[in-house]
Motif scaffolding. Structure first.
Motif, PDB file in Angstrom:
ATOM      1  N   PHE A  96      53.724  -0.936  53.023  1.00  0.00           N
ATOM      2  CA  PHE A  96      52.581  -1.812  52.861  1.00  0.00           C
ATOM      3  C   PHE A  96      51.412  -1.448  53.774  1.00  0.00           C
ATOM      4  O   PHE A  96      50.256  -1.618  53.400  1.00  0.00           O
ATOM      5  N   ASP A  97      51.702  -0.945  54.986  1.00  0.00           N
ATOM      6  CA  ASP A  97      50.619  -0.530  55.877  1.00  0.00           C
ATOM      7  C   ASP A  97      49.784   0.542  55.203  1.00  0.00           C
ATOM      8  O   ASP A  97      48.560   0.464  55.171  1.00  0.00           O
ATOM      9  N   CYS A  98      50.470   1.551  54.678  1.00  0.00           N
ATOM     10  CA  CYS A  98      49.754   2.671  54.084  1.00  0.00           C
ATOM     11  C   CYS A  98      49.019   2.239  52.822  1.00  0.00           C
ATOM     12  O   CYS A  98      47.868   2.627  52.604  1.00  0.00           O
ATOM     13  N   VAL A  99      49.654   1.407  52.016  1.00  0.00           N
ATOM     14  CA  VAL A  99      48.989   0.921  50.808  1.00  0.00           C
ATOM     15  C   VAL A  99      47.725   0.169  51.186  1.00  0.00           C
ATOM     16  O   VAL A  99      46.671   0.351  50.566  1.00  0.00           O
ATOM     17  N   GLY A 100      47.814  -0.622  52.233  1.00  0.00           N
ATOM     18  CA  GLY A 100      46.636  -1.341  52.725  1.00  0.00           C
ATOM     19  C   GLY A 100      45.538  -0.373  53.148  1.00  0.00           C
ATOM     20  O   GLY A 100      44.363  -0.583  52.836  1.00  0.00           O
ATOM     21  N   GLU A 101      45.951   0.684  53.815  1.00  0.00           N
ATOM     22  CA  GLU A 101      44.998   1.709  54.267  1.00  0.00           C
ATOM     23  C   GLU A 101      44.307   2.363  53.064  1.00  0.00           C
ATOM     24  O   GLU A 101      43.087   2.565  53.069  1.00  0.00           O
ATOM     25  N   VAL A 102      45.078   2.686  52.054  1.00  0.00           N
ATOM     26  CA  VAL A 102      44.530   3.315  50.850  1.00  0.00           C
ATOM     27  C   VAL A 102      43.468   2.404  50.231  1.00  0.00           C
ATOM     28  O   VAL A 102      42.347   2.834  49.936  1.00  0.00           O
ATOM     29  N   THR A 133      40.277   2.071  52.339  1.00  0.00           N
ATOM     30  CA  THR A 133      39.456   3.277  52.210  1.00  0.00           C
ATOM     31  C   THR A 133      38.682   3.258  50.890  1.00  0.00           C
ATOM     32  O   THR A 133      37.490   3.561  50.848  1.00  0.00           O
ATOM     33  N   ASN A 134      39.364   2.881  49.815  1.00  0.00           N
ATOM     34  CA  ASN A 134      38.710   2.784  48.498  1.00  0.00           C
ATOM     35  C   ASN A 134      37.536   1.823  48.542  1.00  0.00           C
ATOM     36  O   ASN A 134      36.445   2.127  48.074  1.00  0.00           O
ATOM     37  N   VAL A 135      37.782   0.650  49.110  1.00  0.00           N
ATOM     38  CA  VAL A 135      36.758  -0.378  49.168  1.00  0.00           C
ATOM     39  C   VAL A 135      35.552   0.114  49.961  1.00  0.00           C
ATOM     40  O   VAL A 135      34.401  -0.024  49.529  1.00  0.00           O
ATOM     41  N   LYS A 136      35.817   0.741  51.109  1.00  0.00           N
ATOM     42  CA  LYS A 136      34.731   1.268  51.942  1.00  0.00           C
ATOM     43  C   LYS A 136      33.886   2.264  51.170  1.00  0.00           C
ATOM     44  O   LYS A 136      32.664   2.234  51.216  1.00  0.00           O
ATOM     45  N   GLU A 137      34.544   3.158  50.452  1.00  0.00           N
ATOM     46  CA  GLU A 137      33.813   4.183  49.703  1.00  0.00           C
ATOM     47  C   GLU A 137      32.957   3.576  48.601  1.00  0.00           C
ATOM     48  O   GLU A 137      31.836   4.018  48.364  1.00  0.00           O
ATOM     49  N   GLY A 160      42.197   7.940  40.857  1.00  0.00           N
ATOM     50  CA  GLY A 160      41.761   6.560  40.642  1.00  0.00           C
ATOM     51  C   GLY A 160      42.380   5.605  41.649  1.00  0.00           C
ATOM     52  O   GLY A 160      41.768   4.622  42.058  1.00  0.00           O
ATOM     53  N   ALA A 161      43.614   5.921  42.059  1.00  0.00           N
ATOM     54  CA  ALA A 161      44.288   5.070  43.045  1.00  0.00           C
ATOM     55  C   ALA A 161      43.807   5.381  44.458  1.00  0.00           C
ATOM     56  O   ALA A 161      44.178   4.699  45.407  1.00  0.00           O
ATOM     57  N   GLY A 162      43.022   6.446  44.608  1.00  0.00           N
ATOM     58  CA  GLY A 162      42.493   6.806  45.931  1.00  0.00           C
ATOM     59  C   GLY A 162      43.441   7.624  46.772  1.00  0.00           C
ATOM     60  O   GLY A 162      43.281   7.737  47.982  1.00  0.00           O
ATOM     61  N   ILE A 163      44.459   8.214  46.122  1.00  0.00           N
ATOM     62  CA  ILE A 163      45.469   8.956  46.875  1.00  0.00           C
ATOM     63  C   ILE A 163      45.072  10.420  47.059  1.00  0.00           C
ATOM     64  O   ILE A 163      45.378  11.035  48.067  1.00  0.00           O
ATOM     65  N   LYS A 172      44.383  12.952  49.932  1.00  0.00           N
ATOM     66  CA  LYS A 172      43.367  12.242  50.710  1.00  0.00           C
ATOM     67  C   LYS A 172      44.029  11.281  51.687  1.00  0.00           C
ATOM     68  O   LYS A 172      43.519  11.036  52.771  1.00  0.00           O
ATOM     69  N   MET A 173      45.151  10.695  51.268  1.00  0.00           N
ATOM     70  CA  MET A 173      45.849   9.726  52.117  1.00  0.00           C
ATOM     71  C   MET A 173      47.244  10.261  52.454  1.00  0.00           C
ATOM     72  O   MET A 173      48.227   9.902  51.798  1.00  0.00           O
ATOM     73  N   PRO A 174      47.349  11.078  53.482  1.00  0.00           N
ATOM     74  CA  PRO A 174      48.654  11.672  53.780  1.00  0.00           C
ATOM     75  C   PRO A 174      49.681  10.625  54.206  1.00  0.00           C
ATOM     76  O   PRO A 174      50.873  10.935  54.226  1.00  0.00           O
ATOM     77  N   CYS A 175      49.249   9.413  54.481  1.00  0.00           N
ATOM     78  CA  CYS A 175      50.219   8.394  54.890  1.00  0.00           C
ATOM     79  C   CYS A 175      51.249   8.121  53.791  1.00  0.00           C
ATOM     80  O   CYS A 175      52.353   7.679  54.081  1.00  0.00           O
ATOM     81  N   VAL A 176      50.895   8.422  52.544  1.00  0.00           N
ATOM     82  CA  VAL A 176      51.884   8.181  51.472  1.00  0.00           C
ATOM     83  C   VAL A 176      53.140   9.037  51.644  1.00  0.00           C
ATOM     84  O   VAL A 176      54.204   8.704  51.123  1.00  0.00           O
ATOM     85  N   LEU A 177      53.015  10.114  52.392  1.00  0.00           N
ATOM     86  CA  LEU A 177      54.183  10.974  52.605  1.00  0.00           C
ATOM     87  C   LEU A 177      55.277  10.252  53.383  1.00  0.00           C
ATOM     88  O   LEU A 177      56.458  10.561  53.226  1.00  0.00           O
ATOM     89  N   ARG A 178      54.863   9.283  54.176  1.00  0.00           N
ATOM     90  CA  ARG A 178      55.848   8.512  54.942  1.00  0.00           C
ATOM     91  C   ARG A 178      56.736   7.677  54.025  1.00  0.00           C
ATOM     92  O   ARG A 178      57.824   7.263  54.410  1.00  0.00           O
ATOM     93  N   PHE A 179      56.259   7.425  52.788  1.00  0.00           N
ATOM     94  CA  PHE A 179      57.074   6.663  51.837  1.00  0.00           C
ATOM     95  C   PHE A 179      58.374   7.397  51.555  1.00  0.00           C
ATOM     96  O   PHE A 179      59.413   6.786  51.328  1.00  0.00           O
TER      97      PHE A 179
END
Lengths: 108, 108
Positions: free
Chosen positions: A87-93, A96-100, B61-64, B79-86
């Motif tokens: 959930f942390d990473c999903v929140g981050e994603v 980031t989308n919203v900011k862009e 589209g998901a911002g990944i 773009k979001m390397p944090c997904v690798l932690r999944f």
DNA sequence: ACACTATTTGGCAAACTAGCCAAGTAAAAT
DNA sequence: ATTTTACTTGGCTAGTTTGCCAAATAGTGT
């Protein structure tokens, strides 16, 4: 892609698929707090109990939650709390989308 | 479930949905190693290029992932390397499932 | 044994997803 | 200017998912 890789990826994709529904995410979040019976979850979600029961069986089938029957009720609990770290990473994603999108809008 | 919660969960579910396909997981794993053009990914996956392009646009589209056109090619990167932690947790979930099935089989 | 409650399962329609092919776009090469 | 290459988009079919209702199951209480 060889069939061993294919099999490995399909198995992994199924775990993500189990989490890929708003009601199922609500279930996971709630079970992270405490175990709950189907009727309580049904109440929170506001859908038919049969619908909720099917969502629960998807999560159980993926090995994410566990059930235990006690009397008339079936109690579910989170079996793999490591999914909460997603959930942390999903929140981050999403952040980031919203900011862009915000920056896009502000280019005049 | 109120509509704010509903919206939050739907947004989150969409990130999981983007990851819920074997070809898209392969793309993420590969882009974790280095950026790749569509033709390279198409080769690895072994599907029609139009199919791969659509998978890429789901992940984008998901911002990944992110794309950048250079000459004739479009290069994609994570773009979001944090997904690798999944993946650690997903591996844990699957391992636990396998162990349990093994134990079930061994009950005589 | 009978009724009652909590949950699961089957069946069906509506909505969504995946994949292929064909047609469209855009940059590069001739 | 035309052709070629790399990619994206539209359109279609087949398959999957979702959600409701109704029916089945399994404990509890009388």
């Amino acid at each position: 892609m060889d069939s061993k890789t294919q099999a490995r990826l399909t198995t992994r994709a199924n775990v993500f698929k189990a989490l890929a529904h708003p009601s199922r995410l609500l279930i996971v979040e709630e079970l992270a707090r405490k175990e709950r019976c189907v009727c309580e979850l049904t109440e929170m979600i506001g859908a038919d109990m049969s619908t909720v029961s099917k969502h629960l069986s998807v999560l159980k089938g993926a090995g994410i939650i566990q059930d235990e029957k006690r009397g008339l009720q079936v109690y579910y609990r989170l079996k793999m709390p490591c999914v909460l770290r997603f959930f942390d990473c999903v929140g981050e994603v999403i952040e980031t989308n919203v900011k862009e999108q915000w920056e896009l809008v502000n280019l005049r």
